[in-house]
Design a protein around this motif. Structure first.
Motif, PDB file in Angstrom:
ATOM      1  N   SER A  58       2.087   4.779  -5.420  1.00 45.87           N
ATOM      2  CA  SER A  58       1.449   3.586  -5.992  1.00 45.87           C
ATOM      3  C   SER A  58      -0.044   3.806  -6.144  1.00 45.87           C
ATOM      4  CB  SER A  58       1.678   2.380  -5.076  1.00 45.87           C
ATOM      5  OG  SER A  58       0.863   2.470  -3.914  1.00 45.87           O
ATOM      6  N   SER A  96       8.627  -3.125  -0.713  1.00 48.05           N
ATOM      7  CA  SER A  96       9.707  -3.633  -1.578  1.00 48.05           C
ATOM      8  C   SER A  96       9.443  -3.302  -3.041  1.00 48.05           C
ATOM      9  CB  SER A  96       9.854  -5.148  -1.419  1.00 48.05           C
ATOM     10  OG  SER A  96      10.332  -5.461  -0.145  1.00 48.05           O
ATOM     11  N   LYS A  97       8.206  -3.462  -3.463  1.00 48.91           N
ATOM     12  CA  LYS A  97       7.834  -3.162  -4.849  1.00 48.91           C
ATOM     13  C   LYS A  97       8.061  -1.676  -5.142  1.00 48.91           C
ATOM     14  CE  LYS A  97       4.017  -3.926  -8.075  1.00 48.91           C
ATOM     15  NZ  LYS A  97       2.673  -4.511  -8.234  1.00 48.91           N
ATOM     16  N   THR A  98       7.694  -0.817  -4.195  1.00 49.24           N
ATOM     17  CA  THR A  98       7.852   0.629  -4.363  1.00 49.24           C
ATOM     18  C   THR A  98       9.334   1.006  -4.399  1.00 49.24           C
ATOM     19  OG1 THR A  98       5.725   0.965  -3.278  1.00 49.24           O
ATOM     20  CG2 THR A  98       7.188   2.878  -3.425  1.00 49.24           C
ATOM     21  N   TYR A 127       1.806   2.917 -10.912  1.00 44.63           N
ATOM     22  CA  TYR A 127       2.607   3.886 -10.164  1.00 44.63           C
ATOM     23  C   TYR A 127       2.640   5.199 -10.929  1.00 44.63           C
ATOM     24  CZ  TYR A 127       4.497   0.721  -6.664  1.00 44.63           C
ATOM     25  OH  TYR A 127       4.637  -0.132  -5.602  1.00 44.63           O
ATOM     26  N   GLU A 133      -4.422  -4.965  -6.083  1.00 42.02           N
ATOM     27  CA  GLU A 133      -3.643  -6.175  -5.819  1.00 42.02           C
ATOM     28  C   GLU A 133      -3.565  -6.395  -4.314  1.00 42.02           C
ATOM     29  OE1 GLU A 133       0.928  -7.795  -6.580  1.00 42.02           O
ATOM     30  OE2 GLU A 133       0.383  -5.768  -7.184  1.00 42.02           O
ATOM     31  N   SER A 165      11.647  -0.854  -5.506  1.00 42.17           N
ATOM     32  CA  SER A 165      12.110  -1.309  -6.817  1.00 42.17           C
ATOM     33  C   SER A 165      11.765  -0.289  -7.907  1.00 42.17           C
ATOM     34  CB  SER A 165      11.496  -2.668  -7.148  1.00 42.17           C
ATOM     35  OG  SER A 165      11.852  -3.071  -8.440  1.00 42.17           O
ATOM     36  N   LEU A 182       2.277  -0.852 -14.126  1.00 39.96           N
ATOM     37  CA  LEU A 182       2.783  -1.004 -12.762  1.00 39.96           C
ATOM     38  C   LEU A 182       1.849  -0.407 -11.721  1.00 39.96           C
ATOM     39  CD1 LEU A 182       6.551  -0.064 -13.275  1.00 39.96           C
ATOM     40  CD2 LEU A 182       5.571  -2.357 -13.031  1.00 39.96           C
ATOM     41  N   SER A 189       5.713  -6.290   1.295  1.00 39.77           N
ATOM     42  CA  SER A 189       5.870  -6.581  -0.131  1.00 39.77           C
ATOM     43  C   SER A 189       5.615  -5.329  -0.972  1.00 39.77           C
ATOM     44  CB  SER A 189       4.926  -7.699  -0.565  1.00 39.77           C
ATOM     45  OG  SER A 189       5.296  -8.905   0.066  1.00 39.77           O
ATOM     46  N   ALA A 190       4.611  -4.536  -0.593  1.00 37.37           N
ATOM     47  CA  ALA A 190       4.325  -3.291  -1.315  1.00 37.37           C
ATOM     48  C   ALA A 190       5.475  -2.311  -1.145  1.00 37.37           C
ATOM     49  CB  ALA A 190       3.017  -2.675  -0.813  1.00 37.37           C
ATOM     50  N   LEU A 229      -1.611  -7.358  -1.286  1.00 41.13           N
ATOM     51  CA  LEU A 229      -0.177  -7.391  -1.038  1.00 41.13           C
ATOM     52  C   LEU A 229       0.104  -6.961   0.391  1.00 41.13           C
ATOM     53  CD1 LEU A 229       2.161  -8.062  -3.009  1.00 41.13           C
ATOM     54  CD2 LEU A 229       2.417  -5.626  -3.390  1.00 41.13           C
TER      55      LEU A 229
END
Length: 187
Positions: free
Chosen positions: A172, A52-54, A149, A43, A56, A147, A49-50, A45
């Protein structure tokens, strides 16, 4: 050493540990050095942003553990997927953190909560056993292919600090940095 320098040193140390962890999980990439060997298209990113995703994903895992203890603060760090010239834009995120400040009985319940919640939330438990260390601490290795991950969770009944804790390392799959991003300047 300042907190920021300590965090940077910890992330670099963690990045060196993450590579064998990814090899153990083995589902995200057959080898990040060659995009054609990845079993998915990374993806695109931004690093923020990555990150923030991590965060989360880590927050979801903390929620699954269900323990109201103290949580370490360093956030997700970046590591290159590989140093190959054709993979300059590929990177992974890793986020080591711990829950501590509660009894072993409560941490044991946290591990039980994970065993139940991980599969319910789309995670596959790859290993549920003991570490190979002298302490034989309970550990769970899980992945979420949707995801992209993986998580390595170890309940350290007695840590070096003398306090019990659950250590979690979230990693990730590979991300692709947007054009013009120099991942060498990111942390």
């Amino acid at each position: 050493m300042t907190d920021r320098k300590y965090s940077a040193v910890r992330r670099r140390r963690c990045a060196r540990l993450i590579i064998p962890f990814i090899a153990l999980v083995g589902t995200f990439a057959v080898g990040c050095s060659d995009v054609q060997k990845l079993n998915y298209e990374p993806e695109e990113l931004s690093v923020d942003s990555a990150r923030s995703k991590t965060k989360s994903v880590s927050s979801q895992l903390l929620e699954m553990i269900g323990v109201k203890g103290k949580v370490t603060q360093p956030g997700p760090g970046l590591a290159k997927c590989d140093d190959e010239p054709d993979a300059k834009d590929l990177y992974i995120m890793n986020h080591p953190w711990s829950v501590y400040g509660v009894s072993n009985d409560i941490l044991k319940q946290g591990m039980e909560n994970l065993r139940k919640s991980l599969p319910e939330r789309g995670w596959k438990i790859l290993k549920d056993g003991e570490t190979k260390s002298v302490a034989r601490d309970p550990e769970i290795l899980a992945e979420n292919k949707k995801l992209r991950y993986a998580a390595h969770i170890v309940w350290m009944r007695t840590s070096a600090s003398g306090r019990p804790m659950i250590n979690v390392t979230v990693v990730s799959g590979c991300f692709r940095a947007p054009a013009g991003t120099d991942i060498n300047k990111e942390y």
